[in-house]
Design an enzyme around this catalytic site. Structure first.
Site, PDB file in Angstrom:
ATOM      1  N   ASP A   8     -30.307   9.314  37.119  1.00 55.23           N
ATOM      2  CA  ASP A   8     -31.587   9.958  37.378  1.00 55.23           C
ATOM      3  C   ASP A   8     -32.378   9.876  36.073  1.00 55.23           C
ATOM      4  O   ASP A   8     -31.792   9.749  34.994  1.00 55.23           O
ATOM      5  CB  ASP A   8     -31.345  11.409  37.804  1.00 55.23           C
ATOM      6  CG  ASP A   8     -32.642  12.175  38.004  1.00 55.23           C
ATOM      7  OD1 ASP A   8     -33.555  11.640  38.666  1.00 55.23           O
ATOM      8  OD2 ASP A   8     -32.746  13.296  37.486  1.00 55.23           O
ATOM      9  N   ASP A  10     -35.661  12.014  34.961  1.00 56.48           N
ATOM     10  CA  ASP A  10     -36.126  13.281  34.397  1.00 56.48           C
ATOM     11  C   ASP A  10     -34.990  14.295  34.325  1.00 56.48           C
ATOM     12  O   ASP A  10     -34.372  14.619  35.331  1.00 56.48           O
ATOM     13  CB  ASP A  10     -37.276  13.848  35.233  1.00 56.48           C
ATOM     14  CG  ASP A  10     -38.487  12.926  35.260  1.00 56.48           C
ATOM     15  OD1 ASP A  10     -38.685  12.170  34.288  1.00 56.48           O
ATOM     16  OD2 ASP A  10     -39.235  12.955  36.254  1.00 56.48           O
TER      17      ASP A  10
END
Length: 177
Positions: A8, A10
């Protein structure tokens, strides 16, 4: 078939909702978390391909243009490269949070698409995220999972940062299935 590491963006690689930056809407808003670039370099040197899979609803909501998102991802790739790491591809969902698409995590669309495109064995790969939606997407795709943070999680492993998760990620990738 190849094994891969899906990250991922952020909260795993870069800051979001901090005193420095709320959302990453331009390359200058991208601040990597401490040790993140070095972690990607270490994972890159292990011989596994690294992909970033990220929900970017700001595009669908009109806060960010897709061309600007591509500039942000190019900037991310350059920063990681300067530290000796390599991101093979960045996949993103540009749709609004409630759009109902298959690509937005917790759905597994981005992972499935990357697996088909790059001949990836999902059951032998690892999804790393800082939200349960990341873990859910990884599990739906059949991946092993690592949660970044200190909350309760359904992930296979948990660590406080990407850098501290490197040994767990590599261990999961070398386990016999």
């Amino acid at each position: 078939m190849n094994k891969a590491i899906f990250l991922d963006r952020d909260g795993v690689l870069n800051e979001v909702l901090t005193s420095r930056v709320k959302f990453v809407n331009q390359p200058g808003d991208l601040y990597l978390l401490e040790g993140a670039a070095e972690a990607v370099a270490e994972l890159s040197h292990s011989g596994f391909d690294i992909y970033v899979v990220t929900n970017q609803g700001g595009v669908g909501l009109g806060f960010l243009k897709e061309k600007d998102l591509k500039k942000i991802h190019d900037h991310l790739i350059k920063i990681v490269k300067r530290h000796g790491g390599h991101i093979k591809e960045v996949a993103y969902c540009p749709h609004k949070p409630k759009a109902g698409c298959e690509c937005r995590k917790p759905n597994a669309g981005m992972l499935l698409e990357l697996a088909e495109k790059h001949d990836i064995s999902l059951k032998d790969s690892v999804m790393v995220g800082d939200h349960e939606r990341d873990i859910e997407a990884g599990k739906k795709a059949g991946c092993k999972t690592v949660f970044i943070g200190d909350e309760d999680t359904a992930a296979d492993r948990k660590a406080p940062s990407l850098q501290s998760a490197v040994p767990s990620i590599l261990e999961l990738l070398t386990e016999e299935t």
